[in-house]
Design a protein around this motif. Structure first.
Motif, short mmCIF file in Angstrom:
data_model
loop_
_atom_site.label_atom_id
_atom_site.label_comp_id
_atom_site.label_asym_id
_atom_site.label_seq_id
_atom_site.Cartn_x
_atom_site.Cartn_y
_atom_site.Cartn_z
N ILE A 103 0.84 -1.20 0.00
CA ILE A 103 0.00 0.00 0.00
C ILE A 103 0.88 1.25 0.00
CG2 ILE A 103 -1.71 1.32 1.32
CD1 ILE A 103 -2.77 -1.43 2.36
N ILE A 104 1.91 1.25 0.83
CA ILE A 104 2.76 2.44 0.92
C ILE A 104 3.52 2.67 -0.39
CG2 ILE A 104 4.82 3.37 2.07
CD1 ILE A 104 3.57 2.00 4.66
N GLY A 105 3.95 1.59 -1.00
CA GLY A 105 4.62 1.72 -2.29
C GLY A 105 3.71 2.33 -3.34
N LEU B 221 -9.49 -0.23 -5.99
CA LEU B 221 -9.71 0.26 -7.35
C LEU B 221 -11.20 0.32 -7.73
CD1 LEU B 221 -6.73 -1.38 -9.26
CD2 LEU B 221 -7.10 1.05 -8.83
N ASN B 222 -12.05 -0.34 -6.95
CA ASN B 222 -13.50 -0.24 -7.17
C ASN B 222 -13.98 1.20 -7.14
OD1 ASN B 222 -15.46 -2.57 -7.21
ND2 ASN B 222 -13.87 -3.30 -5.82
N ASP B 223 -13.26 2.02 -6.39
CA ASP B 223 -13.73 3.39 -6.16
C ASP B 223 -13.01 4.41 -7.03
OD1 ASP B 223 -15.47 2.44 -4.20
OD2 ASP B 223 -13.92 2.50 -2.67
N VAL B 224 -12.39 3.93 -8.11
CA VAL B 224 -11.57 4.81 -8.94
C VAL B 224 -12.38 5.97 -9.53
CG1 VAL B 224 -11.85 3.33 -11.00
CG2 VAL B 224 -9.85 4.82 -10.81
N PHE B 225 -13.67 5.75 -9.82
CA PHE B 225 -14.48 6.82 -10.42
C PHE B 225 -15.23 7.66 -9.38
CE2 PHE B 225 -14.85 3.53 -13.98
CZ PHE B 225 -13.74 4.02 -14.64
N GLY C 209 -15.30 -12.98 -2.15
CA GLY C 209 -14.00 -13.66 -2.20
C GLY C 209 -13.16 -13.18 -3.36
N GLU C 210 -13.80 -12.79 -4.46
CA GLU C 210 -13.05 -12.19 -5.56
C GLU C 210 -12.52 -10.85 -5.07
OE1 GLU C 210 -15.82 -13.97 -9.15
OE2 GLU C 210 -15.49 -11.82 -9.11
N ASN C 211 -11.36 -10.45 -5.57
CA ASN C 211 -10.74 -9.18 -5.19
C ASN C 211 -10.27 -9.15 -3.73
OD1 ASN C 211 -11.19 -8.16 -7.73
ND2 ASN C 211 -13.02 -7.04 -7.17
N GLU C 212 -10.40 -10.26 -3.00
CA GLU C 212 -9.86 -10.28 -1.64
C GLU C 212 -8.37 -10.62 -1.74
OE1 GLU C 212 -11.66 -9.77 1.25
OE2 GLU C 212 -13.65 -9.70 0.36
N GLY C 213 -7.66 -10.39 -0.66
CA GLY C 213 -6.24 -10.78 -0.67
C GLY C 213 -5.34 -9.66 -1.13
N ASP C 214 -5.82 -8.85 -2.07
CA ASP C 214 -5.01 -7.71 -2.51
C ASP C 214 -5.80 -6.44 -2.25
OD1 ASP C 214 -3.58 -5.75 -3.70
OD2 ASP C 214 -3.56 -6.62 -5.70
N PRO C 215 -5.46 -5.73 -1.14
CA PRO C 215 -6.25 -4.54 -0.78
C PRO C 215 -6.36 -3.54 -1.92
CG PRO C 215 -4.69 -5.06 0.98
CD PRO C 215 -4.41 -6.01 -0.15
N LEU D 221 -6.92 8.15 -5.97
CA LEU D 221 -6.97 6.99 -5.06
C LEU D 221 -5.81 6.98 -4.06
CD1 LEU D 221 -8.29 3.86 -7.00
CD2 LEU D 221 -9.26 4.87 -4.95
N PRO D 222 -4.56 7.12 -4.52
CA PRO D 222 -3.48 7.17 -3.51
C PRO D 222 -3.63 8.34 -2.54
CG PRO D 222 -2.58 7.34 -5.76
CD PRO D 222 -4.03 7.03 -5.89
N THR D 223 -4.16 9.47 -3.01
CA THR D 223 -4.40 10.60 -2.09
C THR D 223 -5.41 10.21 -1.03
OG1 THR D 223 -3.94 12.17 -3.86
CG2 THR D 223 -5.19 13.01 -1.98
N TYR D 224 -6.49 9.59 -1.52
CA TYR D 224 -7.55 9.14 -0.61
C TYR D 224 -7.00 8.15 0.41
CZ TYR D 224 -11.91 6.91 0.89
OH TYR D 224 -12.94 6.39 1.63
N TYR D 225 -6.12 7.24 -0.04
CA TYR D 225 -5.63 6.21 0.87
C TYR D 225 -4.50 6.68 1.77
CZ TYR D 225 -9.10 2.88 -0.16
OH TYR D 225 -10.32 2.26 -0.21
N ILE D 226 -4.25 7.99 1.75
CA ILE D 226 -3.47 8.60 2.84
C ILE D 226 -4.43 9.36 3.76
CG2 ILE D 226 -1.73 10.32 3.45
CD1 ILE D 226 -0.35 9.64 0.77
#
Lengths: 93, 493
Positions: free
Chosen positions: A32-34, B425-429, B414-420, B309-314
């Motif tokens: 995530i950080i990357g 990316l569901n929320d890209v729009f 279960g799909e899309n799990e495992g990789d946060p 998205l990266p802005t949001y995830y900070i």
């Protein structure tokens, strides 16, 4: 980040985390950080940080009591209370 | 499905006025439908007794000529809104058993207009998720199904609200949207939903996730119904300093159907690489519908879209780590005892929070910690301004923006799990408009090859929900989306 960093962050966040848990979290957090680090390519010189879009000036209110006298309600959800206080483990010897 | 549960809110209000049925009958029909659809797990707490009591009071008010704007309409309330005397969990173990002693402003407004509460709808834990798979109280199942028969997600975080409205077990629902938590589940469940401008609805009494982004909104099966619900929920609240002291316009009055001359912006940056052909087709169809209705299509650019998205995830995890610091086992919620206070905090939070919430608290704590604050948090706030400025510039050329709501239809649990990141990316729009605080609505306009609903998103200028509603209403008419979840079709047969 390494496992030590994860454990440090977990301590700061007050989330009990074992070394094994920290090791499992490490690749996820690093991933995530990357991904987040792509922001470094954006030129933000002379850009003011935006804390809140509301652009609303914080309103002032009169400094007077408008609520209270409801200790029962305040304590209604307390996991442990005693004589009108929240009871917690001893902090000061 | 009965005739009563398939009504729109506006038709139900007419039926109540005409004495075709009572609020008690309408409410009971939804309680019965909910019983039959328990497998969806749309509710964390059902409140049938309270609902009947409220419906009786509503019938009495109507008989006395004192019916409110939503009198007798049974709704699902996302379990993020505090409800006086009814457990409120935010879908987290840490709040299990918490019974607020006060009412959120949004629900208080709805109740003042006579609305009936069927129950507290399931959601992702603390509204963190895009699939409703992080709730401590179990996954919500989408009432829509595809041929392989796998259970599909309803989207998130307001998954229970969206599923309940789609499954005809509630006439409408409240939701909250931090990065797409109303619009994406509305699209996944084939219904409409709007997130208004940040500050339109009070956040007081709503469990906080990311305070500079959280905004309440609505779900319903028609654009008009959303307008009626939002009308009731909106308005200035002195108890929320970010709630805007701006008059609430007549949203339903904006539904003229006339979009002649309306300038509809199409952002080129939303044509993301690898966009499924069906989503592209849906978008083209939407553009054609509005063009046929007399709107003018304008190509626009929102250059910082890929950084949203990266802005949001900070920003969202940073605010979440700060907001969720209050769950420490002292004053409310779960407590796990420890040797000392610090151990009690750590054990309580380790046991009380789920994996996704912990992950976000830790990312947020890291981004706010000494040495990283400027590099992550301040940097993200600067990019946030650039994203907001992109919209300001675009709105010099257009009145609304039209995009797909999500990059895919509902996927299987279960799909899309495992990789946060894949889940994010569901929320890209939807995330860019959240960062800019702008209103956005999703309405269903088509089906994919599996027969699953797809939604179009209409974004507006700040405080201009009216134009969003007007555009959505025209698109709703043109799209004439009448498909029903397969389970509803089977019941009707």
């Amino acid at each position: 980040m390494d496992t030590k960093d994860v454990l440090k962050v977990a301590r700061l966040a007050r989330i009990e985390t074992t070394e094994a848990q920290a090791e499992a979290l490490l690749p996820q957090l690093n991933n995530i950080i990357g991904w987040i680090e792509q922001l470094s390519e954006v030129d933000t010189d002379n850009v003011e940080p935006l804390a809140n879009v509301a652009n609303i000036e914080l309103p002032l209110r009169k400094d007077e009591v408008s609520d209270g006298n409801c200790a029962d309600k305040v304590l209604a959800n307390a996991p442990d209370e005693m004589q009108g206080f929240f009871s917690v483990p001893k902090v000061v010897e | 499905m009965t005739d009563l549960t398939n009504l729109t809110i506006s038709d139900a209000l007419k039926g109540l006025d005409a004495k075709d049925f009572t609020a008690v009958e309408l409410t009971q029909a939804h309680i019965d439908a909910g019983e039959a659809a328990k497998g969806l797990n749309a509710y964390i707490t059902e409140t049938p007794e309270l609902a009947i009591e409220q419906a009786k009071a509503s019938d009495a008010r109507r008989a006395a000529g004192k019916a409110g704007a939503l009198d007798g309409i049974p709704l699902a309330i996302k379990d993020l809104f505090c409800t006086d005397g009814v457990q409120t969990t935010a879908a987290s173990h840490i709040l299990e058993g918490f019974v607020p002693q006060y009412e959120s402003t949004v629900t208080a407004n709805l109740f003042a207009d006579g609305a009936v509460m069927l129950g507290k709808a399931n959601l992702d834990e603390f509204a963190m998720g895009s699939a409703n798979t992080t709730s401590y109280f179990g996954n919500v199942i989408n009432p829509w199904t595809r041929e392989d028969g796998k259970d599909l997600v309803p989207g998130g975080s307001s998954g229970g609200s969206a599923a309940a409205v789609a499954a005809r077990i509630a006439m409408g629902a409240t939701g909250t949207d931090t990065g797409g938590s109303i619009r994406q589940p509305a699209a996944f469940c084939g219904i409409s939903g709007i997130k208004p401008t940040y500050g339109r609805c009070s956040r007081w009494g709503t469990v906080a996730f990311a305070s500079s982004l959280d905004q309440a909104g609505t779900f319903a099966r028609s654009v008009e119904d959303n307008a009626l619900l939002l009308q009731s929920m909106s308005g200035f609240d002195p108890k929320d300093s970010t709630s805007a002291d701006i008059a609430v316009p007549d949203f339903a009055g904006a539904l003229t159907g006339d979009v002649k001359g309306l300038r509809v912006g199409i952002p080129k940056e939303y044509k993301v690489e690898g966009m499924p052909a069906e989503i592209e087709k849906l978008w083209e169809d939407g553009i054609a519908m509005l063009k046929d209705a007399g709107a003018q299509i304008v190509d626009i650019s929102l250059p910082h879209t890929k950084y949203a998205l990266p802005t949001y995830y900070i920003i969202a995890p940073a605010e979440c780590s700060s907001n969720l610091a209050r769950y420490d086992g002292v004053r409310f919620g779960q407590r796990v005892e420890g040797e000392d206070l610090n151990e009690m905090y750590s054990k309580t939070r380790a046991e009380g929070f789920g994996d996704e919430v912990k992950r976000r608290i830790m990312i947020g704590t890291y981004a706010l910690s000494a040495g990283y604050y400027d590099a992550y948090y301040i940097k993200a706030q600067k990019v946030r301004r650039l994203i907001a400025q992109d919209f300001d510039k675009a709105y010099e050329q257009c009145d609304v923006i039209l995009t797909p709501t999500a990059p895919s239809a509902a996927f299987a649990i279960g799909e899309n799990e495992g990789d946060p990141i894949k889940m994010y990316l569901n929320d890209v729009f939807t995330v860019p408009a959240s960062l800019a605080g702008l209103p956005g609505m999703s309405i269903p306009t088509g089906l994919d090859a599996n027969g699953l609903p797809l939604g179009m998103q209409i974004l507006g200028k700040a405080w201009d929900e009216e134009t969003v509603f007007r555009t959505a209403f025209a698109l709703e008419k043109a799209a004439n989306f009448t498909a029903l979840p397969q389970s509803i079709v089977r019941q009707a047969a």
